[in-house]
Enzyme design. Sequence first.
Site, PDB file in Angstrom:
ATOM      1  N   THR A  36       4.130   3.376  -0.422  1.00  0.00           N
ATOM      2  CA  THR A  36       4.076   2.481   0.725  1.00  0.00           C
ATOM      3  C   THR A  36       4.427   3.306   1.963  1.00  0.00           C
ATOM      4  O   THR A  36       5.148   4.293   1.866  1.00  0.00           O
ATOM      5  CB  THR A  36       5.030   1.281   0.567  1.00  0.00           C
ATOM      6  OG1 THR A  36       4.991   0.475   1.749  1.00  0.00           O
ATOM      7  CG2 THR A  36       6.461   1.711   0.320  1.00  0.00           C
ATOM      8  N   GLY A  37       3.894   2.899   3.092  1.00  0.00           N
ATOM      9  CA  GLY A  37       4.148   3.669   4.311  1.00  0.00           C
ATOM     10  C   GLY A  37       2.860   3.811   5.096  1.00  0.00           C
ATOM     11  O   GLY A  37       1.960   2.978   4.995  1.00  0.00           O
ATOM     12  N   GLY A  59      -0.553   4.852   5.598  1.00  0.00           N
ATOM     13  CA  GLY A  59      -1.651   5.271   4.746  1.00  0.00           C
ATOM     14  C   GLY A  59      -2.300   6.570   5.183  1.00  0.00           C
ATOM     15  O   GLY A  59      -2.606   7.445   4.367  1.00  0.00           O
ATOM     16  N   GLY A 105      -6.372   1.842   4.318  1.00  0.00           N
ATOM     17  CA  GLY A 105      -5.240   2.763   4.140  1.00  0.00           C
ATOM     18  C   GLY A 105      -5.255   3.409   2.766  1.00  0.00           C
ATOM     19  O   GLY A 105      -6.299   3.533   2.123  1.00  0.00           O
ATOM     20  N   THR A 148       3.243  -2.060   1.729  1.00  0.00           N
ATOM     21  CA  THR A 148       2.411  -2.347   0.557  1.00  0.00           C
ATOM     22  C   THR A 148       3.290  -2.716  -0.617  1.00  0.00           C
ATOM     23  O   THR A 148       4.313  -2.075  -0.835  1.00  0.00           O
ATOM     24  CB  THR A 148       1.646  -1.077   0.147  1.00  0.00           C
ATOM     25  OG1 THR A 148       0.873  -0.657   1.241  1.00  0.00           O
ATOM     26  CG2 THR A 148       0.780  -1.310  -1.079  1.00  0.00           C
ATOM     27  N   ARG A 172     -10.508  -0.697   9.010  1.00  0.00           N
ATOM     28  CA  ARG A 172      -9.593   0.408   8.661  1.00  0.00           C
ATOM     29  C   ARG A 172      -9.058   0.206   7.224  1.00  0.00           C
ATOM     30  O   ARG A 172      -8.646  -0.870   6.844  1.00  0.00           O
ATOM     31  CB  ARG A 172      -8.435   0.437   9.654  1.00  0.00           C
ATOM     32  CG  ARG A 172      -7.370   1.503   9.373  1.00  0.00           C
ATOM     33  CD  ARG A 172      -6.203   0.940   8.612  1.00  0.00           C
ATOM     34  NE  ARG A 172      -5.128   1.909   8.395  1.00  0.00           N
ATOM     35  CZ  ARG A 172      -4.160   1.758   7.513  1.00  0.00           C
ATOM     36  NH1 ARG A 172      -4.125   0.701   6.757  1.00  0.00           N
ATOM     37  NH2 ARG A 172      -3.226   2.668   7.377  1.00  0.00           N
TER      38      ARG A 172
END
Length: 317
Positions: A201-202, A204, A180, A150, A178
């Site tokens: 970020t990563g 979700g 996040g 993200t 889906r």
Amino acid sequence: MWAMIATWRMAVEGITKASEQLESGIDAGYAVETAVKMVEDYPFYKSVGYGGLPNENCEVELDAAYMDGDTLSIGAVASIKDYKNPVSIAKKLSEEKVNNFLVGIGAEDYAHKNGFERKNMLTDRAKLHYEKKKKETLDKGLNPYDGHDTVGIISLDKNGKMCVATSTSGLFMKKRGRIGDSALSGSGFYVDSEVGGATATGLGEDLMKGCISYEIVRLMKEGKHPQEACDIAVNNLDKELIKRRGKAGDLSLVAMNNKGEWGVATNIENFTFSVATSNLSPTVYIANRKDGKTTYEVASKEWMDAYESRIKAPIEI
Ligand code: GLY
């Protein structure tokens, strides 16, 4: 003074342009939108906007959010298809009294009624990535859920106003619908001009379990420096996830307080982030964690050149 911090190297061109705006006295909200739009528009960033990787049905579904740290207004869209700049739609939604977070067809209707530009966001290159992943997954039984970078950017303008915005195509090969953390206040982002902001970020699904952006702002409100707040929040969530679930997904956060001081923490290797302030020209850093503390260094020219080649390399199927 003004300042900006962003997740990933991909934000550096955007924050370079937005820096000029902040230097000339432009509003933090406008600057953060400018920066995120540049990431959304660049076709070689495969996790945001145009060129973002599709879901398992080969559709590009995008999530984005915007928050104003003065008024605490929030706007967000999720699972939106075929609109050029989801962040601008989110920003516009933040101006509404209610109906601030719209998903799917509702978000698309709103965007259409408000004159936002439509665009087919699936590039030929993203389609190739999709076909390659599908083949690998079928052939080798690989887990398709990777690629979730993200862009999240926090801005502070000369009047002390802070804003944050996020944008993502979410997990590659995700299920249709889906959503996040990036569109969710408190998880993917949070900002309060009286304190500071954070953005994530990563993975979700795991970032949400700690409402981690809000947690970092809360720690800063207690007086913690952004670096300390980021390290505490990421280490705690990482530990809790490992304790309760056996493993933690990728968690990377950047934060900035209303004095322009900033911090970063990650549980992955080589997390990149971008910073510009009135005293620092736009710079890309690479962060790593050692003994629960984050260290970072400026990305070298060799690293930057290798990155450029990597994102543009031909895709072999
Ligand atoms: N962090 C982006 C996502 O999980 O969708």
